[in-house]
Enzyme design. Structure first.
Site, PDB file in Angstrom:
ATOM      1  N   CYS A 453       0.823  -1.210   0.000  1.00 47.55           N
ATOM      2  CA  CYS A 453       0.000   0.000   0.000  1.00 47.55           C
ATOM      3  C   CYS A 453       0.854   1.256   0.000  1.00 47.55           C
ATOM      4  O   CYS A 453       0.332   2.369   0.098  1.00 47.55           O
ATOM      5  CB  CYS A 453      -0.959  -0.006   1.191  1.00 47.55           C
ATOM      6  SG  CYS A 453      -2.284  -1.217   1.018  1.00 47.55           S
ATOM      7  N   GLU A 455       2.926   2.751   2.087  1.00 52.33           N
ATOM      8  CA  GLU A 455       3.091   3.685   3.203  1.00 52.33           C
ATOM      9  C   GLU A 455       4.464   3.569   3.847  1.00 52.33           C
ATOM     10  O   GLU A 455       4.806   4.380   4.703  1.00 52.33           O
ATOM     11  CB  GLU A 455       1.993   3.491   4.259  1.00 52.33           C
ATOM     12  CG  GLU A 455       2.061   2.203   5.049  1.00 52.33           C
ATOM     13  CD  GLU A 455       1.205   1.116   4.461  1.00 52.33           C
ATOM     14  OE1 GLU A 455       0.726   0.256   5.210  1.00 52.33           O
ATOM     15  OE2 GLU A 455       1.005   1.127   3.234  1.00 52.33           O
TER      16      GLU A 455
END
Length: 755
Positions: A453, A455
């Site tokens: 994702c 991050e």
């Protein structure tokens, strides 16, 4: 004679396969013939081959010291002495009794509790399932036991009284959902998975592996691929790149030798056995065509439907692994005679993901990183050009490495307008900067990718642990600051635990990377305003930095290379009733749909509690969909009112004031009105972000049973009135869940929740 191969290291496996490439010496090696397994390669033209057997050695017994997090060898013997006299850490029964009858603050009208009971509530010794206060105790006890073992093994001085006081504070804040460990931690921390099996890798959310060094001397070329499979089977989301497709002579796909007798590998019924089989298969296609063909014996693998102890769920049987072997052979055969291509790398990684999903893992997470100028990579999700990939291309998000100031975003943005891919990753920003508000420090110069994702910035083979805080659940900043200190302590403690991958341990021990995240951002801004968020982020970042200095000194370990992040969140934010990460909800009032197996005992429990349950469209025979009414509260703005530009601005705001890793941001845009401006937006925000992805806006009702659907307040009130309340759901679901371990927690994304 059976020639045994020890698979304890990649070089050992590579050396073993090289030995298989040569015919056995007549004076010493007597290869036993065996019954051919599935899809055997063609026999050599010169005579009938004798099938050789590869013996997989039994796992060596591991001592208690072997399960210790990073215990230095010189201290192991002393630890055994201390372990015999020093009891494990435990929260006091007097303290725990205060929470036994307190109702947990689960969110979203029973959805949070449903997710907890099915995903994190483990079996107790009496055969029942944990309640929330017991799960929190297990997690906190496990956390402080990691600390205690480290402190005592290194003779640093354990303060039992201080530990008890701090543990009680941590317990209270987890119980009240002011912060939560990752779903991985709620599922595994303090359980037999870590305490008995020593699988501390299961505590980490995500990882990255580069293929850049797969051809280097001393490495097995299959290492990046088998690492991804191993990590995925533990529920860890993995990112990977395609740099191994470098056109070198070593990378030419030759295929197994047709002049050597095939070797049979009887696949053990274990994660390690499945992973090893993939490594053997892939490596047989390289080394100039001198490797012996590999065939497989699947008879040791337990049949489908057999319960899996500890990890939950049931076995898938051998068919999904057999399918993987067949598919990988097909991909490599198609690449024969040419250097390994970026498409082949992604194909194999995606096929692994498909196998893991089918093999009793309900979801896997992958992200593939390719060159922005690699047209074949950029077109991987164009199923008109690559129709064969539709069967497995969905297992990864695909992003491109971009160079600040030099990438032409217009052709890439045109593709994004169609299906939302590729995503964009500015590795030079990730390497040079912590927070974008601060001067570049180049502390992360060795970083080579990120997690699914996006991050977290990561080096190759690096894993990381994320922890989630909920600023909206705090009375004031002082309350939030105390939560940050304790959330940081949890994540930093996980860095004490070693994995079973030496290459991962080397980078993780050096970096000690963690990610303290914030969720419910949309709710916080609606209630307190953007300037209060800026103030809490700036002050909170300094609070985490100070906590990291203090805890690192106490544990006598390096300070973390980076400490803060914004994750997209998944099931954890559902527990707390928070909007996920920085993202906005479809509406203040929504329907949240959740998929369950038709045979799940939860189905009747949900119907009894008044929830709407219906067959899943397209999977009516196997799956149902349950619907939950959700109120995100206050004046939170719906996504339909938030422009593409405002979403980008919020991501840049958080990258500037909070996250020194990255901000996971999926920007929803209108393809007609905002799509033409995508490349201009990227031109501006390449200087303010490290990564971003986009999703074309889908109109309500575009397809049946969408995960979220906006409703009005009247509809919400009517549906809530029909429910039996959280207490009724809790009783019904608890009865249905009793006596089973939850299925292994998986890496989770931000738009689907499968149970």
């Amino acid at each position: 004679m059976i020639r045994a191969i020890r698979l304890t290291s990649a070089p050992a496996r590579a050396a073993a396969l090289r030995r298989l490439a040569a015919p056995p010496a007549a004076s010493t090696a007597r290869w036993t013939s065996s019954t051919p397994a599935a899809e055997p390669p063609a026999a050599p033209e010169s005579g009938k081959p004798t099938t050789r057997s590869i013996a997989f050695p039994p796992k060596p017994a591991r001592s208690a010291a072997a399960l210790l997090p990073n215990t230095e060898p010189a201290l192991v013997a002393d630890f055994h002495l201390r372990a015999s006299t020093s009891p494990d850490f435990r929260l006091t029964e007097t303290f725990l009794a205060k929470y036994r009858d307190v109702a947990p603050p689960f969110g979203f009208n029973g959805l949070g509790e449903l997710v907890y009971l099915r995903t994190y509530s483990r079996l107790t010794p009496d055969g029942g399932n944990e309640t929330w206060h017991e799960t929190v105790a297990r997690v906190v006890n496990g956390t402080f036991n990691l600390q205690k073992r480290w402190i005592e093994a290194h003779h640093l001085g354990w303060d039992a009284r201080k530990a008890q006081a701090t543990a009680q504070k941590m317990y209270d804040r987890i119980f009240k959902m002011k912060f939560l460990p990752p779903g991985r931690g709620l599922w595994a921390m303090g359980s037999p998975i870590t305490e008995k099996r020593g699988l501390f890798a299961a505590l980490n959310n995500c990882a990255f592996v580069s293929t850049a060094d797969m051809w280097d001397a001393g490495n097995a070329m299959s290492d990046p691929l088998t690492f991804l499979m191993d990590a995925s089977m533990l529920g860890v989301g993995v990112g990977f790149d395609t740099k191994g497709a470098n056109g070198s002579k070593k990378s030419v796909v030759h295929g197994p030798s047709t002049a050597k007798p095939p070797a049979t590998f009887a696949i053990p019924d274990s994660r390690e056995g499945w992973v090893a089989s993939l490594g053997f298969l892939i490596e047989s296609y390289f080394d100039g065509g001198r490797r012996a063909p590999i065939v497989f014996d699947y008879t040791k693998i337990r049949p489908a439907g057999t319960p899996i102890k500890g990890f939950g769920g049931v076995a898938s049987g051998p068919d999904v692994l057999r399918d993987l072997h067949v598919a990988v052979r097909g991909v490599l055969d198609a690449n024969r005679g040419a250097p390994l291509s970026s498409t082949t790398i992604v194909d194999i990684m995606n096929l692994i993901g498909k196998c893991v999903v089918a093999g009793n893992v309900r979801r896997t997470a992958e992200i593939a990183f390719g060159d922005a100028d690699d047209a074949s990579f950029v077109d991987l999700k164009d199923y008109a050009k690559n129709p064969h990939r539709a069967a497995y291309g969905w297992t990864s998000n695909n992003s491109v490495f971009c160079t600040v100031g030099h990438t032409d975003y217009a052709p890439l943005a045109a593709r994004v307008r169609v299906n939302g891919e590729p995503g964009f990753f500015w590795l030079d920003n990730a390497r040079a900067y912590g927070r974008m508000a601060d001067a570049p420090d180049h502390r992360d110069a060795k970083a080579s990718g990120g997690n699914p994702c996006l991050e977290q910035t990561l080096e190759s083979y690096e894993l990381c642990c994320l922890v989630e805080t909920f600023p909206h659940n705090h009375a004031d900043y002082a309350d939030f600051a105390e939560t940050l200190r304790l959330a940081h302590l949890y994540a930093k403690t996980v860095t004490l635990a070693r994995t079973h991958w030496p290459r991962s341990n080397r980078v993780m021990l050096r970096n000690r990377r963690i990610g303290c995240s914030i969720s419910g951002v949309a709710q916080f801004v609606a209630a307190r305003g953007i300037d209060t968020l800026r103030d809490w982020c700036d002050r909170g970042y300094k609070e985490v930095a100070a906590a990291d200095a203090a805890v690192s000194d106490w544990l006598a370990i390096p300070r973390s290379i980076k400490t803060t992040t914004v994750k997209p969140s998944g099931t954890v934010s559902l527990l707390a009733g928070a909007t996920p990460g920085m993202h906005f909800p479809e509406s203040r009032y929504c329907l949240r749909r959740v998929r369950l197996a038709r045979t799940s005992p939860l189905v009747a429990a949900l119907r009894d509690a008044g929830y709407h349950v219906e067959p899943a469209v397209g999977s009516e025979d196997s799956t149902v969909v349950a619907t939950f009414p959700i109120d995100f509260g206050g004046d939170v703005r719906p996504l339909s009112e938030v422009s593409m530009w405002e979403q980008l601005a919020l991501a840049a705001f958080l990258q500037r004031h909070w996250s020194d890793n990255q901000v996971s941001c999926t920007v929803t845009f209108d393809p007609a009105t905002e799509g033409p401006h995508l490349h201009r937006a990227l031109d501006f925000y390449q200087y303010q972000l490290k990564g971003v992805s986009f999703l074309p806006r889908v109109e309500a009702g575009a397809y049946a049973q969408m995960p979220y659907e906006a409703i009005d307040e009247e509809t919400y009130a009517r549906m809530v009135a029909q429910l039996g309340g959280n207490a009724a759901l809790s009783r019904a679901v608890s009865r249905a869940a009793g006596g089973t371990d939850p299925e292994m927690e998986r890496y989770c994304d931000n738009n689907v929740c499968s149970i």
